[in-house]
Motif scaffolding. Structure first.
Motif, short mmCIF file in Angstrom:
data_model
loop_
_atom_site.label_atom_id
_atom_site.label_comp_id
_atom_site.label_asym_id
_atom_site.label_seq_id
_atom_site.Cartn_x
_atom_site.Cartn_y
_atom_site.Cartn_z
N ASP A 1 0.82 -1.21 0.00
CA ASP A 1 0.00 0.00 0.00
C ASP A 1 0.85 1.26 0.00
O ASP A 1 0.59 2.19 -0.76
N VAL A 2 1.89 1.31 0.84
CA VAL A 2 2.74 2.51 0.87
C VAL A 2 3.59 2.60 -0.40
O VAL A 2 3.90 3.70 -0.87
N GLN A 3 3.96 1.43 -0.94
CA GLN A 3 4.72 1.43 -2.19
C GLN A 3 3.84 1.90 -3.34
O GLN A 3 4.31 2.60 -4.24
N SER A 4 2.57 1.53 -3.28
CA SER A 4 1.63 1.92 -4.33
C SER A 4 1.36 3.42 -4.32
O SER A 4 1.37 4.08 -5.37
N LYS A 5 1.15 3.98 -3.16
CA LYS A 5 0.90 5.43 -3.06
C LYS A 5 2.21 6.22 -3.01
O LYS A 5 2.20 7.45 -3.06
N LYS A 6 3.34 5.46 -2.93
CA LYS A 6 4.69 6.05 -2.93
C LYS A 6 4.86 7.09 -1.83
O LYS A 6 5.52 8.11 -2.00
N GLU A 7 4.30 6.75 -0.65
CA GLU A 7 4.35 7.70 0.46
C GLU A 7 4.12 6.99 1.79
O GLU A 7 3.26 6.12 1.90
N LEU A 8 4.89 7.38 2.79
CA LEU A 8 4.69 6.89 4.15
C LEU A 8 4.26 8.09 5.00
O LEU A 8 4.98 9.09 5.07
N ILE A 9 3.10 7.99 5.64
CA ILE A 9 2.61 9.09 6.47
C ILE A 9 3.00 8.81 7.92
O ILE A 9 2.55 7.84 8.53
N ILE B 1 9.59 20.84 10.25
CA ILE B 1 9.64 19.75 11.23
C ILE B 1 10.96 19.01 11.05
O ILE B 1 11.25 18.50 9.98
N VAL B 2 11.76 19.01 12.10
CA VAL B 2 13.09 18.41 12.06
C VAL B 2 13.26 17.50 13.28
O VAL B 2 12.42 17.45 14.15
N GLY B 3 14.40 16.80 13.34
CA GLY B 3 14.69 16.00 14.51
C GLY B 3 15.38 14.69 14.17
O GLY B 3 15.54 14.32 13.00
N PHE B 4 15.80 13.99 15.20
CA PHE B 4 16.51 12.72 15.06
C PHE B 4 15.64 11.68 14.36
O PHE B 4 16.05 11.05 13.37
N ASP B 5 14.42 11.47 14.88
CA ASP B 5 13.52 10.48 14.27
C ASP B 5 13.15 10.88 12.84
O ASP B 5 12.96 10.01 11.98
N ILE B 6 13.06 12.17 12.59
CA ILE B 6 12.72 12.65 11.25
C ILE B 6 13.84 12.30 10.27
O ILE B 6 13.58 11.84 9.15
N ASP B 7 15.07 12.50 10.70
CA ASP B 7 16.22 12.16 9.84
C ASP B 7 16.27 10.66 9.57
O ASP B 7 16.58 10.23 8.44
N LEU B 8 15.96 9.86 10.59
CA LEU B 8 15.94 8.40 10.40
C LEU B 8 14.87 8.03 9.37
O LEU B 8 15.12 7.25 8.45
N ALA B 9 13.68 8.58 9.55
CA ALA B 9 12.56 8.25 8.66
C ALA B 9 12.81 8.70 7.23
O ALA B 9 12.45 8.01 6.27
N LYS C 1 13.75 7.07 1.79
CA LYS C 1 14.59 7.28 0.61
C LYS C 1 15.07 5.94 0.07
O LYS C 1 15.03 5.68 -1.14
N ARG C 2 15.50 5.06 0.97
CA ARG C 2 15.97 3.74 0.58
C ARG C 2 14.83 2.83 0.09
O ARG C 2 15.06 1.90 -0.67
N MET C 3 13.63 3.12 0.55
CA MET C 3 12.46 2.36 0.11
C MET C 3 11.92 2.88 -1.22
O MET C 3 11.05 2.26 -1.82
N GLY C 4 12.42 4.04 -1.65
CA GLY C 4 11.99 4.61 -2.91
C GLY C 4 10.64 5.30 -2.84
O GLY C 4 9.92 5.38 -3.85
N ILE C 5 10.28 5.79 -1.65
CA ILE C 5 9.00 6.48 -1.47
C ILE C 5 9.23 7.81 -0.75
O ILE C 5 10.31 8.06 -0.22
N LYS C 6 8.19 8.64 -0.72
CA LYS C 6 8.27 9.94 -0.05
C LYS C 6 7.84 9.82 1.40
O LYS C 6 7.09 8.91 1.77
N GLU D 1 9.91 -4.18 6.89
CA GLU D 1 10.70 -3.45 5.89
C GLU D 1 11.42 -2.26 6.51
O GLU D 1 12.59 -2.00 6.22
N VAL D 2 10.73 -1.52 7.38
CA VAL D 2 11.35 -0.36 8.03
C VAL D 2 12.53 -0.79 8.90
O VAL D 2 13.60 -0.18 8.87
N ILE D 3 12.34 -1.86 9.68
CA ILE D 3 13.43 -2.35 10.52
C ILE D 3 14.58 -2.89 9.67
O ILE D 3 15.76 -2.71 10.01
N LYS D 4 14.26 -3.51 8.56
CA LYS D 4 15.29 -3.99 7.63
C LYS D 4 16.17 -2.83 7.17
O LYS D 4 17.41 -2.95 7.14
N GLN D 5 15.54 -1.71 6.83
CA GLN D 5 16.30 -0.53 6.38
C GLN D 5 17.13 0.06 7.52
O GLN D 5 18.27 0.50 7.30
N LEU D 6 16.58 0.09 8.73
CA LEU D 6 17.33 0.62 9.88
C LEU D 6 18.55 -0.25 10.18
O LEU D 6 19.62 0.27 10.53
#
Length: 267
Positions: free
Chosen positions: A36-44, A63-71, A76-81, A237-242
């Motif tokens: 679903d997130v790959q289809s809409k090309k976005e993670l909210i 909006i900035v921060g440590f968690d924001i930089d991680l996300a 970016k690595r997942m190819g979505i916004k 998938e998110v944990i895989k990227q982390l």
């Protein structure tokens, strides 16, 4: 006899129809969270936008921060916004359940209650709930807190920690909207505050000489990312990227940017 056989056939047919419906239900409940997130090309991403240094609004209203930089790096690595969605922290579970956000990623502490209503990822960072007081306060430890007024964020694990801390049983606990408000009121109506150590240390460094963090820890916690209960594929998938970021040094780089050292725990 014929009636008996007809009855058996009717029961068997009904049973087969129920099995068929069951299979259809199983198909409907398939985990399409990653697709679903790959289809809409976005993670909210849902967050409390006043929770520095994990996620907060800077002077330029970004909006900035440590968690924001991680996300940002993960998406970016997942190819979505990445879409950042500020939410009311006290109603974060509802925001997730109704599909308004895909995850909660903003200094979210794992707890038994939260694990009942959401899928909590592997922990990526340790945290402590600490007591913060004005720099000139006579409060030196938890034992010094008697009937003083203590501020905590509503809907936070700091509030849970306060409820289970015997030294604070006689304190006047004030539930407020966010930590920025709490720190603004510290010394102006509040005698002390309980909050995440990373937030407390950020402000004691930012506003040197205004606050102090006591050595006593109210409780020790772990930060996780919250997903809907059935969204296992997206969580994985998110944990895989982390983990890939931990392996290539990106996680350490981002942590050092915000904390001057690598305090992440994911391997």
């Amino acid at each position: 006899m014929k009636k008996f056989l007809v009855g058996l056939l009717t029961v068997a047919l009904a049973a087969s129809m129920l099995v068929g419906c069951g299979k259809k239900e199983e198909k409907k409940k398939a985990d399409n969270s990653l697709k679903d997130v790959q289809s809409k090309k976005e993670l909210i991403l849902g967050l409390d936008a006043s929770f520095p240094p994990m996620g907060f609004t800077d002077k330029k209203q970004n909006i900035v921060g440590f968690d924001i930089d991680l996300a940002k790096e993960v998406t970016k690595r997942m190819g979505i916004k990445l879409k950042l969605q500020p939410i009311n922290w006290d109603s974060k579970e509802q925001e997730l359940d109704t599909g308004k956000i895909d995850c909660i990623w903003n200094g979210l502490t794992v707890s038994p209650d939260r694990k009942k209503v959401m899928l909590c990822s592997e922990s990526y960072m340790d945290n402590h709930q600490v007591l913060v007081v004005p720099a000139k306060s006579k409060i030196k430890s938890l034992k010094d807190v008697k009937k003083q007024t203590v501020g905590v964020q509503k809907g936070s694990t700091a509030a849970d920690a306060v409820d289970s801390t015997k030294e604070l049983k006689d304190a006047d606990i004030q539930l407020l909207g966010d930590n920025v408000q709490i720190l603004n009121d510290l010394g102006n109506g509040l005698d002390a505050a309980v909050m995440d150590e990373v937030v407390a240390k950020y402000y004691t460094k930012k506003d040197a000489g205004k606050y102090k963090v006591l050595e006593d820890s109210v409780t020790t916690e772990k930060y996780v990312i919250g997903f809907r209960k059935d969204d296992k594929a997206l969580c994985k998938e998110v944990i895989k990227q982390l983990k890939a970021m931990a392996k290539d040094g990106t996680l350490k780089k981002i942590s050092t940017k915000w904390f001057d050292e690598d305090i992440t725990t994911i391997k």
